[in-house]
Design a protein around this motif. Structure first.
Motif, PDB file in Angstrom:
ATOM      1  N   GLU A 693       0.769  -1.054   0.032  1.00 48.92           N
ATOM      2  CA  GLU A 693       0.200  -0.321   0.025  1.00 48.92           C
ATOM      3  C   GLU A 693       0.921   1.571  -0.373  1.00 48.92           C
ATOM      4  N   MET A 694       1.836   1.327   0.642  1.00 49.14           N
ATOM      5  CA  MET A 694       2.612   1.913   0.898  1.00 49.14           C
ATOM      6  C   MET A 694       2.772   2.478  -0.372  1.00 49.14           C
ATOM      7  N   ALA A 695       3.664   2.040  -0.979  1.00 46.68           N
ATOM      8  CA  ALA A 695       4.858   1.692  -2.419  1.00 46.68           C
ATOM      9  C   ALA A 695       3.952   2.242  -3.606  1.00 46.68           C
ATOM     10  N   GLU A 696       2.618   1.813  -3.293  1.00 52.64           N
ATOM     11  CA  GLU A 696       1.628   2.409  -4.109  1.00 52.64           C
ATOM     12  C   GLU A 696       1.618   3.793  -4.339  1.00 52.64           C
ATOM     13  N   THR A 697       1.732   4.594  -3.441  1.00 54.41           N
ATOM     14  CA  THR A 697       0.496   6.356  -2.411  1.00 54.41           C
ATOM     15  C   THR A 697       2.384   6.505  -3.039  1.00 54.41           C
ATOM     16  N   MET A 698       3.501   6.358  -2.169  1.00 52.71           N
ATOM     17  CA  MET A 698       4.741   6.607  -3.543  1.00 52.71           C
ATOM     18  C   MET A 698       4.665   6.659  -4.622  1.00 52.71           C
ATOM     19  N   GLU A 699       4.571   5.563  -5.098  1.00 54.33           N
ATOM     20  CA  GLU A 699       4.600   5.689  -6.605  1.00 54.33           C
ATOM     21  C   GLU A 699       3.916   6.747  -7.488  1.00 54.33           C
ATOM     22  N   ARG A 700       2.086   6.830  -6.268  1.00 58.17           N
ATOM     23  CA  ARG A 700       1.919   7.921  -7.553  1.00 58.17           C
ATOM     24  C   ARG A 700       2.183   9.198  -6.844  1.00 58.17           C
ATOM     25  N   LEU A 701       2.930   9.993  -6.483  1.00 56.75           N
ATOM     26  CA  LEU A 701       3.428  10.948  -5.565  1.00 56.75           C
ATOM     27  C   LEU A 701       4.622  11.317  -6.344  1.00 56.75           C
ATOM     28  N   LEU A 702       5.444  10.625  -7.373  1.00 58.24           N
ATOM     29  CA  LEU A 702       6.638  10.646  -7.694  1.00 58.24           C
ATOM     30  C   LEU A 702       6.535  11.211  -9.184  1.00 58.24           C
ATOM     31  N   TRP A 703       5.346  10.387  -9.785  1.00 58.74           N
ATOM     32  CA  TRP A 703       5.152  10.486 -11.063  1.00 58.74           C
ATOM     33  C   TRP A 703       4.519  11.958 -10.882  1.00 58.74           C
ATOM     34  N   GLY A 704       4.051  12.657 -10.266  1.00 60.04           N
ATOM     35  CA  GLY A 704       3.502  13.882  -9.821  1.00 60.04           C
ATOM     36  C   GLY A 704       2.228  14.048 -10.840  1.00 60.04           C
ATOM     37  N   PHE A 705       1.811  15.157 -10.150  1.00 56.56           N
ATOM     38  CA  PHE A 705      -0.065  15.780 -10.735  1.00 56.56           C
ATOM     39  C   PHE A 705       0.071  16.965 -11.933  1.00 56.56           C
ATOM     40  N   GLN A 706      -0.707  17.314 -12.338  1.00 52.37           N
ATOM     41  CA  GLN A 706      -0.527  18.255 -13.246  1.00 52.37           C
ATOM     42  C   GLN A 706      -2.561  19.072 -12.820  1.00 52.37           C
ATOM     43  N   LYS A 707      -2.650  20.610 -13.585  1.00 51.16           N
ATOM     44  CA  LYS A 707      -3.397  21.159 -13.358  1.00 51.16           C
ATOM     45  C   LYS A 707      -4.651  20.457 -13.281  1.00 51.16           C
ATOM     46  N   GLU A 708      -5.191  19.624 -14.504  1.00 49.24           N
ATOM     47  CA  GLU A 708      -6.396  18.851 -14.679  1.00 49.24           C
ATOM     48  C   GLU A 708      -6.385  18.502 -13.618  1.00 49.24           C
ATOM     49  N   ASP A 709      -5.692  17.501 -12.829  1.00 48.17           N
ATOM     50  CA  ASP A 709      -5.336  16.497 -12.325  1.00 48.17           C
ATOM     51  C   ASP A 709      -6.241  17.182 -10.437  1.00 48.17           C
ATOM     52  N   ALA A 710      -5.896  18.806 -10.434  1.00 53.78           N
ATOM     53  CA  ALA A 710      -6.188  19.692  -9.010  1.00 53.78           C
ATOM     54  C   ALA A 710      -7.957  19.984  -9.242  1.00 53.78           C
ATOM     55  N   GLU A 711      -8.339  19.759 -10.344  1.00 57.78           N
ATOM     56  CA  GLU A 711      -9.984  19.920 -10.890  1.00 57.78           C
ATOM     57  C   GLU A 711     -10.688  18.891 -10.874  1.00 57.78           C
ATOM     58  N   ASP A 712      -9.603  17.533 -10.348  1.00 58.95           N
ATOM     59  CA  ASP A 712     -10.751  16.670  -9.890  1.00 58.95           C
ATOM     60  C   ASP A 712     -10.925  16.034  -8.735  1.00 58.95           C
ATOM     61  N   ARG A 713     -12.305  15.932  -8.836  1.00 55.52           N
ATOM     62  CA  ARG A 713     -12.957  15.965  -6.726  1.00 55.52           C
ATOM     63  C   ARG A 713     -11.254  14.980  -6.061  1.00 55.52           C
ATOM     64  N   PHE A 714     -12.125  13.668  -6.682  1.00 59.09           N
ATOM     65  CA  PHE A 714     -11.494  12.682  -5.642  1.00 59.09           C
ATOM     66  C   PHE A 714      -9.685  12.261  -6.222  1.00 59.09           C
ATOM     67  N   ILE A 715      -8.845  13.711  -6.805  1.00 61.14           N
ATOM     68  CA  ILE A 715      -7.508  13.414  -6.654  1.00 61.14           C
ATOM     69  C   ILE A 715      -7.013  14.549  -5.776  1.00 61.14           C
ATOM     70  N   SER A 716      -8.099  16.022  -5.577  1.00 62.34           N
ATOM     71  CA  SER A 716      -7.847  16.660  -3.956  1.00 62.34           C
ATOM     72  C   SER A 716      -8.538  15.727  -3.018  1.00 62.34           C
ATOM     73  N   SER A 717      -8.832  15.257  -2.946  1.00 62.74           N
ATOM     74  CA  SER A 717      -9.378  14.573  -1.804  1.00 62.74           C
ATOM     75  C   SER A 717      -7.924  13.784  -1.189  1.00 62.74           C
ATOM     76  N   ARG A 718      -7.722  13.058  -2.229  1.00 63.57           N
ATOM     77  CA  ARG A 718      -6.800  11.678  -1.704  1.00 63.57           C
ATOM     78  C   ARG A 718      -5.567  13.458  -1.755  1.00 63.57           C
ATOM     79  N   LEU A 719      -5.455  14.052  -1.985  1.00 66.75           N
ATOM     80  CA  LEU A 719      -4.052  14.711  -2.110  1.00 66.75           C
ATOM     81  C   LEU A 719      -3.846  15.309  -0.281  1.00 66.75           C
TER      82      LEU A 719
END
Length: 793
Positions: A693-719
Motif C-alpha cells: 500500500e505504501m509503495a503504491e502511494t509513493m509511486e503515485r506521488l513520484l510520478w507527479g500531478f498536473q493542473k487537470e488533477d487539481a480540478e478532479d474531486r477524487f484526486i484533490s480529496s486524496r491529496l
C-alpha cells in the motif's frame, strides 16, 4: 551542574560562567544523546517552515505564562519535567522555547538605548533652585517614615526646620554642563561630518581615476587619436602597382618614401569623378593593382578575424599571396570590392598573375541557401583528454573489471585521470571539475551538479559531450597569434537523442550551456523531446549553434539562446514569455569560483567524509544518515546525479532530514524520464522497501500531478488525505503538490502534532466541498484564431 534542556539552551546562548561552560562541554562529549539534542536545537532554530504553537484550542500545549516561568527559572520543579517532555516531543514547542531564550538573551544582554532627544531634554531641566530645595531634619524624616495620626501638628515643625538650617552657598554653583560626562555630550558638527567627507572625497578621486582611464572607456578618447590613426593608415596601406618594376627603397627620394597624412586625407575627400585604377580594365598580360586607396579609417574587421597590428609594406612586395587566402579556394578567384562612393567596377578577365579580392556575386544570382549540416552520431576515437577537480573530488563511472560494483556504479576520485570516448564523469556539489583537451586547444569546466559523457568523433565535430544535466563552461585557448589558429574549437553536444554543433568562432570565445531535466506530470509518462530545458550563453567572442536543420544561429557576446526543442521548433530563439536575464550569469565567466562562506564550509565538511577510490553506492549511502543536514543533503544530491535510484528510495524511508528527502524526491523524478524502463525499475525498488500500500502511494506521488488533477474531486480529496498520513515523506510531498497546484499559502507543518495536521486537513476538505476540487474547473476557452509567429516582430 545538571544537564537539563534549560542548561543546554543557556549553554548555546553563551550566558553561563566559564567554569560552567567547560563542565557542560565535558558532559556533551560523554553523552551522545545530549550532543544530538544540541544539534537538534540548532536545526530547529534554522528551519523557516516551523509554525508557532497554538495558544488556545484543541492543538494548544503549553501556556505562555508557564513558558515564561520556565525561562525565568521560577517554575516549580514538579512542572519543569512536564515542560521539557513536551518540548522534546514537539519541534514547534522546542523552537519556541529556544528562540524566546535567545531573544531575551540578546535584549537583556545589551544596554538600554536612550533616545538622544529625551536625554537632552532631561539634562536641560538642570538642578532645582536653592529656594525650592528643602532639607529634612531628623524629626521630619521620622515623620515621613512613620506618619503620625495628626499631620496638622507636625506640618509647622517640618516647615520651620529647613528655614533655620538653610545656608547660602560660599561660592557660585558649578555650571551644570561641566558635570555632564564627555560620552553623553553631543559631538561638534565637524567631528560628526568628517568621516562622511573623507569617504566622499575618496569616492570622487576613485571615480575620476576610473572614468579617466581610456582602457575602460575608449569611446571618450577615440577622437583624440583620429588624426594620428589616419596618418598611420595612409602610410602603411599605400597603393602598389605590380605592373611597374619597383626600385629599392634606398634609391627613392625621401619625399616619395612616405606620403604626408594631410595630402592623403585631402585627396580622399574629393569626389570620385573618374573610375579608379583598380576598376579600369587592363589589357591581358598586365596586373591589376591589388590595393586601392584606403578610406580615412580602416573598416572594422569581421568578428571571426584575428586582430593584428598593421604591417609595413616592404620595399619590394611579392607578386603573389600578399594576404592569406581562405583555405580550399584559389587566390585568383578573389576580386577587390569597389568603395561605396565609387561606381561598380567593370568585369575584367583575370589572368594567371591577377590577385583579386572579395568578388561580388551577380545581381541575378539566387539567394544563398544554408547547407544542411550532417549531424550523424558516428562515435570514433576522440582527442586525448584528462579530468581533474579544482577543489576536491569528482566522480567517474566504473569499468567492467571493478569488483563488488554493478555496471551503473561510480567511483570517488581526487587525482588527475585520463578519459576516453564513452567515459561518464560528474562533478557533485559543491565541487568543480575541469576537462582539459590539449589537442583541441580548449577547456571544459563542469560546474557543481553536472554529469556528462565524453564522446568521440562524428560528422558534426572532432569531439563532443553528452550532457545529462547541469552546467558546462567551454573556454577556447587564448593568446595565439598564428593565423591558422584564428578559429576556435568546434564541439558536438548531445542531449537525449538530439545532436548539436557548437562552434567557438574566435580564440577568445567563452560560452556556457545549462541543461535542466523536466519532471513528469502523470503516471507512465513516456520520454520525449521536451523532457528538458536549456540555455546557451555567450560571454565573449562569437558562438555559432546548429542543430542539423540547416539553420545556423549566431550568438554574440552578452547574449543568450534557448535550447529547448519546443522553442527551437517554433523559431523562438529568445522566447518573449520568459524572463530574460539582465546579464550573462556569473558562472559563465572564466575563472569563476564561489568563495562564499557557506560553500567553503560545505567543501571542508564534505571533503572530510570522502575517500579516494571508493564506490558511490556504499560511501554516499552511509553519509546520507549523517546527523548534519547539510552533509546528508550533499550526499543525496550525489546519488541523484549518478542515477542511484535504489539508494534514493532508501533515503525516502530511512533518513530523518527534510532536505535529504526532498533531494531524493527530485532526483528520482528527474531520472524517471531518461529511459522508458525506469518506471518499472522504480516500482520494483519501492516494493522492496515499502509495504504494497505504501509503495503504491509513493509511486503515485513520484510520478507527479498536473493542473487537470487539481480540478478532479477524487484526486484533490486524496491529496488532502495524505496530509494526515503516518509517514512524514508522504505528508511532505502532498503538501508541496497542493501548494504548487493551488498557488496558495498553506498554514501547515508536516512535523506538527496530529491535532494540528487534522485541523489543516479539515479546512481543505471544507474548501473541496465548497468548490468541488482544489481549484475550480476552468470553462472551455473560446476558439480564437491562432497567432502566427513572425520572426520580423
Amino acid at each position: 551542574m545538571r544537564l537539563t534542556l534549560r542548561t543546554l539552551i543557556a549553554y548555546l546562548d553563551d550566558v553561563l560562567e566559564p567554569a560552567q561552560i567547560k563542565e557542560i562541554g565535558q558532559k556533551l562529549e560523554e553523552s551522545g544523546y545530549a550532543s544530538s539534542l544540541v544539534e537538534r536545537i540548532k536545526d530547529v532554530l534554522r528551519r523557516r517552515r516551523l509554525t508557532a504553537p497554538e495558544v488556545e484550542g484543541p492543538g494548544s500545549n503549553l501556556d505562555p505564562n508557564t513558558v515564561a516561568e520556565y525561562l525565568d527559572n521560577t517554575l516549580p520543579p514538579e512542572s519543569v519535567a512536564d515542560v521539557e517532555k513536551i518540548c522534546l516531543n514537539s519541534d514547534v514547542n522546542l523552537v519556541e522555547v529556544a528562540a524566546s531564550h535567545q531573544i531575551l538573551t540578546l535584549v537583556l544582554g545589551e544596554p538600554a538605548t536612550i533616545n538622544p532627544d529625551t536625554r537632552e531634554r532631561i539634562y536641560a531641566l538642570g538642578p532645582a533652585p536653592q529656594s525650592e530645595q528643602v532639607e529634612i531634619g531628623p524629626l521630619a524624616q521620622t515623620a515621613v517614615a512613620e506618619p503620625s495620626p495628626a499631620p496638622a501638628t507636625t506640618a509647622p515643625t517640618r516647615t520651620e526646620a529647613p528655614v533655620k538650617q538653610q545656608a547660602a552657598p560660599a561660592q557660585a554653583p558649578e555650571p551644570f554642563s561641566s558635570r555632564i560626562p564627555d560620552y553623553l555630550k553631543t559631538k561638534p558638527l565637524w567631528k560628526r561630518f568628517t568621516p562622511y567627507f573623507l569617504v566622499l572625497t575618496a569616492a570622487v578621486v576613485w571615480a575620476g581615476l576610473f572614468f579617466g582611464d581610456p582602457t575602460f572607456f575608449p569611446s571618450f578618447f577615440s577622437q583624440q587619436d583620429t588624426a594620428q590613426e589616419v596618418a598611420v593608415n595612409g602610410a602603411d596601406n599605400q597603393e602598389i602597382d605590380l605592373s611597374q618594376p619597383q626600385e629599392p627603397a634606398a634609391k627613392q627620394p625621401a619625399a616619395e618614401k612616405m606620403e604626408p597624412a594631410a595630402a592623403t586625407t585631402a585627396s580622399e575627400k574629393q569626389p570620385a569623378k573618374t573610375t579608379p585604377a583598380a576598376a579600369q580594365p587592363k589589357p591581358e598580360g598586365e596586373t591589376v593593382a591589388m590595393n586601392t586607396k584606403p578610406p580615412a579609417f580602416d573598416a572594422p574587421p569581421p568578428a571571426d578575424a584575428e586582430t593584428t597590428a598593421p604591417k609595413a609594406v616592404p620595399a619590394k612586395p611579392p607578386v603573389e599571396n600578399l594576404l592569406p587566402a581562405p583555405s580550399g579556394t584559389k587566390a585568383e578567384t578573389v576580386k577587390p570590392a569597389a568603395p561605396p562612393s565609387t561606381p561598380p567596377a567593370s568585369p575584367v578577365k583575370p589572368d594567371d598573375k591577377t590577385v583579386a579580392m572579395n568578388s561580388k556575386p551577380p545581381e541575378n544570382a539566387a539567394p544563398a541557401v544554408p547547407a544542411k549540416i550532417e549531424m550523424a552520431d558516428a562515435a570514433a576515437k576522440a582527442p586525448a583528454a584528462q579530468i581533474e577537480s579544482e577543489d576536491g573530488f569528482f566522480l567517474a563511472q566504473v569499468d567492467q573489471k571493478r569488483e563488488l560494483a554493478d555496471k551503473n556504479d561510480w567511483l570517488i576520485l581526487s587525482k588527475v585521470m585520463p578519459i576516453q570516448a564513452g567515459s561518464a564523469v560528474a562533478s557533485p556539489e559543491p565541487f568543480t571539475a575541469r576537462i582539459n583537451i590539449p589537442e583541441a586547444l580548449c577547456k571544459v569546466v563542469l560546474l557543481p551538479g553536472t554529469a556528462v559523457t565524453y564522446q568521440g568523433k562524428n560528422k558534426a565535430a572532432e569531439m563532443g559531450f553528452k550532457i545529462q544535466e547541469g552546467r558546462l563552461r567551454i573556454e577556447a585557448s587564448r593568446g595565439l597569434n598564428d593565423a591558422r589558429d584564428a578559429a576556435g574549437p568546434t564541439l558536438s553536444i548531445k542531449v537525449n537523442d538530439e545532436l548539436w554543433r557548437i562552434e567557438l568562432v574566435t580564440r577568445d570565445s567563452v560560452c556556457g550551456i545549462e541543461i535542466d531535466p523536466v519532471q513528469p506530470t502523470h503516471p507512465d509518462q513516456k520520454p520525449g523531446p521536451d523532457n528538458y530545458t536549456g540555455m546557451l550563453y555567450a560571454y565573449s567572442g562569437m558562438i555559432r549553434f546548429s542543430d542539423g536543420s540547416g539553420k545556423v544561429h549566431t550568438i554574440d557576446a552578452g547574449h543568450w539562446m534557448s535550447l529547448s526543442a519546443k522553442d527551437r521548433k517554433a523559431g523562438l530563439i529568445n522566447p518573449s514569455d520568459r524572463v530574460k536575464p539582465l546579464r550573462v550569469p556569473h558562472w559563465v565567466e572564466p575563472n569563476y569560483k564561489d568563495n562564499s562562506y557557506l560553500t567553503r564550509r560545505q567543501l571542508a565538511a564534505f571533503s572530510k567524509e570522502l575517500k579516494d577510490d571508493q564506490l558511490v553506492s556504499l560511501t554516499m549511502s552511509a553519509i546520507t544518515k549523517d546527523l548534519k543536514p547539510n552533509t546528508s543533503d550533499l550526499a543525496t544530491k550525489a546519488l541523484a546525479l549518478t542515477n542511484r535510484y535504489q539508494e534514493l528510495v532508501k533515503v525516502l524511508d530511512e533518513v530523518d532530514h527534510h532536505e535529504s528527502r526532498m533531494e531524493a524526491f527530485n532526483g528520482i523524478r528527474n531520472w524517471l524520464l531518461r529511459d522508458q524502463e525506469n518506471g518499472e525499475l522504480l516500482s520494483t525498488a519501492l516494493k522492496k522497501q515499502f509495504s504494497p500500500e505504501m509503495a503504491e502511494t509513493m509511486e503515485r506521488l513520484l510520478w507527479g500531478f498536473q493542473k487537470e488533477d487539481a480540478e478532479d474531486r477524487f484526486i484533490s480529496s486524496r491529496l488532502v488525505e495524505w496530509l494526515e498520513h503516518p509517514h512524514v515523506a508522504v505528508r511532505e510531498f502532498a503538501f508541496n503538490y497542493i501548494h504548487q497546484l493551488t498557488d496558495r499559502p498553506i498554514d501547515y507543518s508536516d512535523i506538527a502534532t496530529p491535532t494540528q495536521r487534522r485541523s489543516t486537513a479539515r479546512r481543505w476538505f471544507s474548501h473541496i466541498d465548497k468548490h468541488g476540487s482544489l481549484i475550480e474547473p476552468q470553462a472551455a476557452p473560446v476558439n480564437a484564431p491562432e497567432k502566427i509567429f513572425n520572426p520580423a516582430n
